[in-house]
Enzyme design. Sequence first.
Site, short mmCIF file in Angstrom:
data_model
loop_
_atom_site.label_atom_id
_atom_site.label_comp_id
_atom_site.label_asym_id
_atom_site.label_seq_id
_atom_site.Cartn_x
_atom_site.Cartn_y
_atom_site.Cartn_z
N ASP A 1 -129.47 -34.99 -70.81
CA ASP A 1 -130.48 -34.34 -71.63
C ASP A 1 -131.15 -33.25 -70.78
O ASP A 1 -130.93 -33.18 -69.57
CB ASP A 1 -131.49 -35.40 -72.07
N PHE A 2 -131.98 -32.41 -71.42
CA PHE A 2 -132.68 -31.36 -70.67
C PHE A 2 -134.15 -31.73 -70.44
O PHE A 2 -134.55 -32.08 -69.35
CB PHE A 2 -132.56 -30.01 -71.37
N ASP A 3 -134.96 -31.69 -71.50
CA ASP A 3 -136.39 -31.95 -71.35
C ASP A 3 -136.64 -33.40 -70.96
O ASP A 3 -136.16 -34.33 -71.63
CB ASP A 3 -137.12 -31.63 -72.66
N ASP B 1 -134.01 -39.34 -71.73
CA ASP B 1 -135.38 -39.84 -71.58
C ASP B 1 -136.07 -40.17 -72.88
O ASP B 1 -137.18 -40.71 -72.87
CB ASP B 1 -136.23 -38.78 -70.86
#
Length: 251
Positions: free
Chosen positions: A12-14, A193
């Site tokens: 994932d990124f954020d 997350d």
Amino acid sequence: MNDPSGAVIGLDFDGTLSPIVPDPAAARIHPAAPDILAQLSARMSAVVILTGRPPATVLELGPGLTDVPGLVILGHYGFERWENGRISAPPPPAGVPRAEAELPMLLDALGLTGVAVEDKGRAVAVHTRRSPDPDGAFEALRRPLAALAERNGLVVEPGRYVLELRPPGMDKGQALSLFLAERAARSVMFVGDDLGDLAAFDAVRASGLPGVTVCSGSAEVTELAERADIVVDGPDGVMALLKELTAEVRG
């Protein structure tokens, strides 16, 4: 990892590669990430970023990612793909701009302040993090946004103080499953997350491959940690884990 050349690393990124910040536009990738991902990508079958953001935004917030060899970014939960400097995607859905146009009146009618609307092109996100009562605003918006999404042929994806209206038919689990098949992966690790990453965790387990799920932990989301094989402390913990993995596959 006994067979790195057959491994796919999904992230994932954020909240995973980038710390969560009050203003999504102010997010920036962890400074160590591009170099670590480049080292992993040189030894793995593929490194792929799976995110709700558009790929162009990820590249803007992630200086150095264009230098990661072979990196693939699957944005908008897999609807858009960036690879080798090019973005490919189907036409944008008509329901998103219609829903976005209705949001100001909806927020005004609910009397909510400090709620931010983010235009993501193929989706629109409503953030409550900067509201005086983030949890109260989040709950107050759940049903009205579900109704708004249904009227416009969209679905609602909940996250960390954000409710995202997007087209149905794709999620991180489907996107990851398709990518694993495309690359004929022999093992997989996914790091996330937030609630939207649960589908990717399920895809790892459903793949039948040797797999590891990793949660970039926070006090805001516990469901993912309960399902993860490994829990680390936010993006710093993710970088430490990936650095260890890099050293392992380097031999």
